[in-house]
Design a protein around this motif. Structure first.
Motif, PDB file in Angstrom:
ATOM      1  N   TYR A   1      -0.621   2.546  -3.588  1.00 32.74           N
ATOM      2  CA  TYR A   1      -0.545   3.498  -2.486  1.00 32.74           C
ATOM      3  C   TYR A   1       0.665   3.224  -1.606  1.00 32.74           C
TER       4      TYR A   1
ATOM      5  N   ASN B   1       4.113   5.507  -1.023  1.00 35.00           N
ATOM      6  CA  ASN B   1       4.474   5.978   0.309  1.00 35.00           C
ATOM      7  C   ASN B   1       5.835   5.465   0.749  1.00 35.00           C
TER       8      ASN B   1
ATOM      9  N   PRO C   1      -5.919   3.489   4.185  1.00 33.60           N
ATOM     10  CA  PRO C   1      -5.472   2.122   3.935  1.00 33.60           C
ATOM     11  C   PRO C   1      -5.601   1.252   5.180  1.00 33.60           C
TER      12      PRO C   1
ATOM     13  N   TYR D   1      -6.388   6.091  -6.199  1.00 33.39           N
ATOM     14  CA  TYR D   1      -6.683   5.223  -5.057  1.00 33.39           C
ATOM     15  C   TYR D   1      -8.126   5.378  -4.602  1.00 33.39           C
TER      16      TYR D   1
ATOM     17  N   ALA E   1      -7.922   9.096   2.460  1.00 28.99           N
ATOM     18  CA  ALA E   1      -7.264   7.809   2.212  1.00 28.99           C
ATOM     19  C   ALA E   1      -7.112   7.060   3.534  1.00 28.99           C
TER      20      ALA E   1
ATOM     21  N   MET F   1      -3.074  13.351   1.890  1.00 25.56           N
ATOM     22  CA  MET F   1      -3.596  11.985   1.690  1.00 25.56           C
ATOM     23  C   MET F   1      -4.534  11.518   2.802  1.00 25.56           C
TER      24      MET F   1
ATOM     25  N   VAL G   1      -1.779   9.689  -7.272  1.00 25.03           N
ATOM     26  CA  VAL G   1      -1.974   8.418  -6.572  1.00 25.03           C
ATOM     27  C   VAL G   1      -3.225   8.468  -5.708  1.00 25.03           C
ATOM     28  N   LEU G   2      -3.416   9.590  -5.019  1.00 28.94           N
ATOM     29  CA  LEU G   2      -4.574   9.717  -4.133  1.00 28.94           C
ATOM     30  C   LEU G   2      -5.874   9.605  -4.920  1.00 28.94           C
TER      31      LEU G   2
END
Lengths: 562, 562
Positions: A323, A327, A517, A303, A515, A510, A299-300
């Motif tokens: 993402y 989580n 977000p 993303y 990352a 992450m 996913v990381l």
């Protein structure tokens, strides 16, 4: 150099007499009035640390802003001087304690456990690689930069090598010579590590902010390709350097707490760490944890690629949705598992361990304190989402994510703190009792991991020293009838700890590897503005990242103890 | 309602047996394994407080910015609900403890001393006046404002009355019923007070910033003159409300620490507070202090008038010069006096008091923690002045002021902490011994102020319980030969404390009532920019102001004890 004057000579003698006497139930004799006041000795070192930390904090925070006339080389200059002083002090310490045979009359077996020191060496190696990259990067600009930019990584490399050696050999020491000098030296080391940490965090945040904001405006042009590799390399290695500073700070703090402390040697002969990872039966925890870890890495990567490469907003939203969903699932599962673990502890009949233990007190304080960082980010997110009028799927996911983040931190803290305060399992000791009684052996051979066996040299409750006398007949009966049930519980707790451990690693990776977000999703940025929201995230997120690292270390301890 | 289940019934019995036995040298028996784990019970209340405080902090900080879509009435709504819950809980507490005769088996004589409770009532009265002004001000705008703006001061007035009564009667309680409910209730009360404090500080800072920045642009026009008086009135009374919240928080925190605590009654029968203010000989301290206080008030009035009324920059500079010179003289004198006091303590033969005392631990932590606020402001000032290229007289004065501020806080903290950790004077007890021996009396009549007599119910060093057995023959001889010298030292310490106390009052009054050289002198504002420097000052100055208040209370205690 010699051994210096021993402030505690009188109380050293009296305390040792007490601890080697044949009355283990008697607490050590109270300190005499001639003994130097411990709080007074500590106060000066705390004052030194506070002033240095504030000065470093002022310079670092001022240096972070371009428009303020404090530059990063001012900060590097201060840090270089602090590191040089610490190097000199460490050499003085190592020489003076090796020359003086009774400088370290006892060691704190709880301090500096092997995985903490192992982690320290791992992070030290990455920090050294980072320093090499930094030297390589800055030496290509040598002509137009001030010399301090190259001197700083060189001194830092020497500092990391010497400090790691120092902590490896001395983390357990309870020093009893040069009390005040040692306290001040340790506080200076602690402050230096914290200042290096602050500087690294600020540097990384500024770099992140630049790369996020200026990405679409200008692309920096480098004359040589290798400089670019060096620069990217050292920014990727920053998380390890940050963790190195925090690990070193925690170990130095425990050493500082142990200066002038007396610990009974009796209770420390009987336990040895036996980390029987593969003798224990586990399956679900590690499999679930590994699935989380691997899918989290996937996913990381997806993303990062989608958010950074494309300017397409629908692709960015897809990446954010993915993402958040990952989580939410992960945090939800972890919260449930933590609740299950806490409920299991409620039915656990093991005694609470109430003994003095600076390492554990620090662990708990750091867990509670570091969680505040993530709490703050989540609360600001929640307020922004609730107060905004526009509603969409991303906002709903973000809200759920923030709420689950708070819940997960809370439940995990409760689980870990309960786990750390348990006595080591009794079954093993009872087992020993059974094996031992027929032969009439007096030597207690505890063959389980017993990290938290209390030291009866500390203040309270000397009658609960673990051993044969602590086991009541009713418990013997219980151990025959209820051992299967007990084993089921212990196995469950082990599975839980292993799953949580691996999940915390991915939740560390992450944010540590970029990352964000909080910035990619522009809800909060629009709500709080371009100056307040980055300030909140940049101050609080490092604590959130540290929380994950620290939770991993604590969960390993809970795993071993259950 | 009843008395609830008593978690600590077993240990209540065992502990009381231990403390009333005839072996004072024996520590109390260790807690049994059935006893509820204290840390676990506390953890939930801490978690509750942390979450509520973070939520309040988020709303208050967001509400402070005009461009953020969180309004002050959102904050008032949250605070009103919190205060209503606290009111209900306080009533429940008062009813349930009065119904149950053994709810409070013992009281902590160190908690809630009379001047703290007196100060609380004083500040409560000013807070009530402030609430009346607020109600008056907002009711004139009733038609165009939301109802919460009027409901909030009404609820706050009720809250202040009930909480002050509660703290007056219950500040010393060691509660032993409804342990977890009481802990949560106290933590809720603490959080509410802190949230009210945050809200008041933010409101005041925003108001100050508006009046400083917009003064020359627009003059607000009020339809009625009385509204203007109400508004000015309640902003002048804010400092008292702020101090009220902090005083209440400190007292509630000590109550929370005392929940479920056992204290030996023996050592508490023999000391009574006798504040013999006018029986003691003093002159220099109070005269010097009063001169400082009066001249400080004069300086403040002249400064406020000159800075606020005129736009003439030379007059402003004159006012700043006068302000800085007064502060430099005052701080320099205080630093010297503190050093003199600390040196006197070095030669003092009184024993250190090492006993457990939550009130004192909190006092010390608050002194050290609150000083950080002023330290931070001073360090930022120093960096700005040193890094700026322009040099003038005002900058030199500002630099000296900042450096002396750091020095004075440091030396004063050392002096106060040393003073708080001394045993009460021995001469009085020796005197008693002399008076007593000829008559063979066994009743110990300590006729001096003995606030800090240790409670032998606490953990460590039971053999230093004050009394006849603690006095060695050598000290008896010393008391005959050296009592004059000792009296000279004690007199000197009293003079010092009295002078410091009065000086701290004027240094509290100056920033609390609006002197802001940090903004009037535009050096730092130009260096750090319009957003960073106000943020630093607005966050740190409330702690600096609280430090002064708290130092006054601590110095009063040092004065009484020396």
């Amino acid at each position: 150099m010699g051994c210096g004057h021993k402030d505690d000579k009188a109380s050293l003698a009296s305390s040792q007499t007490a601890s080697f006497s044949h009355q283990p139930h008697q607490p050590p004799s109270p300190p005499t009035s001639k003994e130097v006041w411990k709080k007074g000795g500590r106060m000066f070192s705390i004052l030194l640390a506070v002033h240095l930390a504030l000065l470093a904090c002022t310079l670092v925070s001022s240096g972070a802003f371009e428009k303020i006339a404090v530059h990063d080389y001012d900060v590097f200059f201060l840090l270089t001087i602090m590191m040089l002083i610490v190097i000199v002090w460490i050499i003085f310490y190592l020489v003076s304690t090796s020359r003086c045979p009774d400088a370290i009359p006892c060691k704190d077996s709880h301090a500096g456990p092997v995985w903490l020191r192992g982690g320290l060496i791992l992070f030290a190696i990455f920090s050294l690689v980072m320093d090499v990259f930094k030297i390589g990067y800055y030496s290509s600009f040598y002509s137009c930069l001030s010399a301090i930019k190259i001197i700083y990584p060189i001194v830092q490399a020497i500092f990391v090598i010497i400090q790691t050696y120092f902590l490896w050999v001395s983390a357990k020491d309870c020093v009893h010579v040069h009390l005040n000098v040692t306290r001040c030296g340790l506080m200076l080391t602690l402050t230096t590590n914290l200042a290096v940490w602050m500087s690294a965090v600020t540097d990384e945040s500024v770099h992140k902010a630049h790369s996020k904001l200026k990405k679409n405006v200008t692309e920096e042009i480098f004359k040589c390709q290798i400089c670019q590799i060096f620069k990217n390399g050292y920014f990727w290695l920053y998380p390890f350097n940050i963790e190195y500073s925090l690990f070193a700070s925690a170990m130095v703090y425990v050493m500082w707490k142990n200066v002038g402390r007396f610990i009974d040697h009796h209770s420390h002969h009987i336990h040895r760490l036996k980390f029987r990872l593969f003798q224990r039966t586990f399956f679900v925890g590690i499999v679930l944890g590994l699935i989380t870890l691997v899918s989290g890495l996937g996913v990381l990567i997806v993303y990062e690629v989608q958010v950074n490469s494309s300017n397409d907003s629908s692709k960015k939203n897809e990446a954010l949705t993915m993402y958040y969903i990952f989580n939410i699932v992960c945090l939800g599962l972890m919260s449930l598992v933590c609740i299950g673990g806490s409920v299991t502890y409620r039915f656990d009949k093991r005694d609470m361990d109430r003994h003095k233990n600076p390492t554990r007190t620090l662990d708990v304080a750091l867990l509670m304190g570091a969680a505040l960082g993530q709490y703050a980010i989540s609360y600001y997110s929640i307020v922004a989402i609730v107060a905004s009028t526009s509603r969409d799927a991303i906002s709903a996911l973000n809200l759920t994510y923030a709420l689950l983040m708070i819940a997960q931190h809370t439940f995990q803290n409760i689980f870990i703190i309960e786990g750390l305060h348990r006595q080591p399992p009794k079954e093993d000791r009872k087992h020993d009792l059974h094996q031992k009684n027929p032969y009439g052996l007096t030597f207690v051979n505890v063959n389980a991991v017993s990290l938290r066996i209390p030291d009866s040299g500390s203040a309270l409750a000397p009658s609960t020293v673990p051993g044969i006398e602590a086991i009541r007949p009713s418990e013997l009966v219980q151990s025959l009838t209820g051992s299967k049930k007990m084993n089921w519980r212990r196995k469950f707790l082990r599975e839980i700890s292993m799953f949580l451990l691996l999940s915390n690693i991915i939740l560390w990776i992450m944010p540590a590897f970029g990352a964000r977000p909080q910035f990619d999703n522009d809800k909060e940025l629009n709500f709080y503005g371009d100056s307040m929201w980055p300030a909140i995230v940049d101050i609080c997120l490092p604590f959130g990242i540290f929380y994950r690292m620290h939770a991993v270390a604590s969960l390993l301890e809970v795993y071993i103890m259950s």
